[in-house]
Write a protein that holds these residues in place. Structure first.
Motif, PDB file in Angstrom:
ATOM      1  N   ARG A  15       2.424  14.955   3.920  1.00 23.87           N
ATOM      2  CA  ARG A  15       3.438  14.026   4.399  1.00 23.87           C
ATOM      3  C   ARG A  15       3.163  13.686   5.869  1.00 23.87           C
ATOM      4  N   GLY A  16       2.392  14.550   6.507  1.00 28.78           N
ATOM      5  CA  GLY A  16       2.022  14.320   7.893  1.00 28.78           C
ATOM      6  C   GLY A  16       1.175  13.082   8.118  1.00 28.78           C
ATOM      7  N   MET A  17       0.646  12.487   7.048  1.00 31.94           N
ATOM      8  CA  MET A  17      -0.059  11.217   7.207  1.00 31.94           C
ATOM      9  C   MET A  17       0.884  10.123   7.717  1.00 31.94           C
ATOM     10  N   TYR A  18       2.159  10.246   7.361  1.00 32.42           N
ATOM     11  CA  TYR A  18       3.184   9.336   7.894  1.00 32.42           C
ATOM     12  C   TYR A  18       3.242   9.485   9.415  1.00 32.42           C
ATOM     13  N   THR A  19       3.258  10.715   9.885  1.00 34.06           N
ATOM     14  CA  THR A  19       3.263  10.997  11.319  1.00 34.06           C
ATOM     15  C   THR A  19       2.027  10.420  11.993  1.00 34.06           C
TER      16      THR A  19
END
Length: 296
Positions: A15-19
Motif C-alpha cells: 500500500r506504500g506505493m500510494y505513499t
C-alpha cells in the motif's frame, strides 16, 4: 510559515506505493519538509524523500518483483525473511539501484524510523543521519512484519515492524516540535481496524515473543485511536492528511507490477489534485480540515 513542519508516513506493505506517488509529486515540486517519521513501508520507501530520488522505490520494486533473490516464499523458507535481507537491504541500495547517500546525509531533514522492541514492547524511534549498514538495518527492522520476518538485532535491541508500537507517529512528531504535519495514510476514509487477521496463528507462531502478541491484540483499538487523533489535528488545521479516496485493494506483498503502478498512480493523481491546497497549508493559510466528515 513558522515552526517546524513534518511528514508522517504510515506503513502497509505495498500500500506504500500510494505513499511513493505522493512523495514523488512533492519532490518534483521541490517541496521538502523539515522532518519525517516513517513506519515500516513508510520509512522503507520514504527514505527516498530525504535522498531526493523520485521514482526509485517504484522502479526497484518493479524490477525485482519476480526475482527470487529479492523476496518470496523461497527466501522465507531459507532465511526466515520474506524480503531477503542481504539482497533487498544491502545489494539493491549499493549496487542495483544505488541509494544517494550524499544527498541523504547533507539534507537538513530530520528522519526517524519507528521500530518495536520485541523484549520490552516499547516503540523505538531512531534518527537516521548517516548512510551505513546500521541505517539499512534500522529501516529493515521497521519493515519486518511478524511471522514473515525474524527480529532484527541492531542498536543492542531485537526489533520488528514499527506498526506494532506506533502505526501513525503523529504524536511523536508533535512532541518533537513539529507544529504542522502532513500525514500520509494508506487506508481510505472511514476505515476502522476491527481485528488482527490470523491472530490465532500468530499467537502460535510468536509464542516466544509475548510482547509481540500483546501488541497485536491491542493494535486495532490503538490504531483506531490514532485515526481519531489525526482527524482531530486535521480539524484544528495542524495536519494536512492524504488518505486514499478509494480503497487501494492491493496485497501487502504483491509481486504484480501492474498493481504497484496502479496504486502509485493513485497517489500521484491525488497529490496533484490537492497540490495547491497543500501549498496553502504549508504557507500557513490552511486553518481547518477541508471536509466536514466525522469519525464513525
Amino acid at each position: 510559515m513558522t515552526g517546524k513542519t513534518g511528514i508522517v508516513l504510515e506503513g502497509g506493505g505495498m500500500r506504500g506505493m500510494y505513499t511513493c506517488g505522493i512523495l514523488d509529486v512533492l519532490m518534483e515540486n521541490q517541496i521538502y519538509l523539515d522532518g519525517m517519521a516513517g513506519v515500516s513501508a513508510g520509512i522503507a520507501f520514504g527514505c527516498n524523500y530525504k535522498s531526493g530520488q523520485p521514482g526509485r522505490a517504484l522502479r526497484y520494486n518493479i524490477r525485482f518483483a519476480h526475482d527470487r533473490r529479492y523476496s518470496g516464499l523461497l527466501s522465507l523458507l531459507k532465511t526466515g525473511n520474506y524480503y531477503n535481507a542481504e539482497f533487498a537491504y544491502k545489494l539493491v541500495p549499493t549496487h542495483y539501484d544505488v541509494f544517494d547517500a550524499n544527498v541523504f546525509e547533507t539534507s537538513p531533514m530530520e528522519c526517524y524510523a519507528v521500530c518495536f522492541d520485541v523484549n520490552t514492547g516499547e516503540g523505538v524511534y531512531q534518527r537516521l543521519d548517516r548512510v551505513n549498514d546500521d541505517t539499512f538495518e534500522w529501516i529493515r527492522a521497521s519493515a519486518s512484519m511478524p511471522v514473515v520476518a525474524q527480529p532484527v538485532e541492531v542498536g543492542g535491541r531485537f526489533l520488528l515492524d514499527g506498526g506494532l508500537a506506533d502505526n501513525i507517529p503523529l504524536e511523536f512528531m508533535m512532541n518533537k516540535g513539529y507544529i504542522r504535519n502532513v500525514v500520509v495514510l494508506t487506508r481510505e476514509e472511514g476505515y476502522r481496524k476491527t481485528s488482527e487477521h490470523g491472530l490465532w496463528l500468530m499467537k502460535l507462531l510468536l509464542r516466544k515473543y509475548p510482547k509481540v502478541i500483546e501488541a497485536l491484540m491491542k493494535r486495532p483499538a490503538h490504531y483506531n485511536m490514532q485515526l481519531q487523533q489525526v482527524r482531530e489535528q486535521e480539524r484544528k488545521g495542524n495536519a494536512f492528511v492524504f488518505r486514499p479516496q478509494k480503497a487501494l485493494n492491493i496485497s501487502r506483498t504483491t509481486h504484480n507490477p501492474e498493481e504497484m503502478k496502479r496504486v502509485y498512480q493513485q497517489g500521484r493523481e491525488e497529490a496533484l489534485q490537492r497540490l495547491d491546497e497543500l501549498k496553502s497549508f504549508l504557507d500557513g493559510d490552511h486553518k481547518q480540515a477541508t471536509t466536514d466528515s466525522t469519525d464513525e
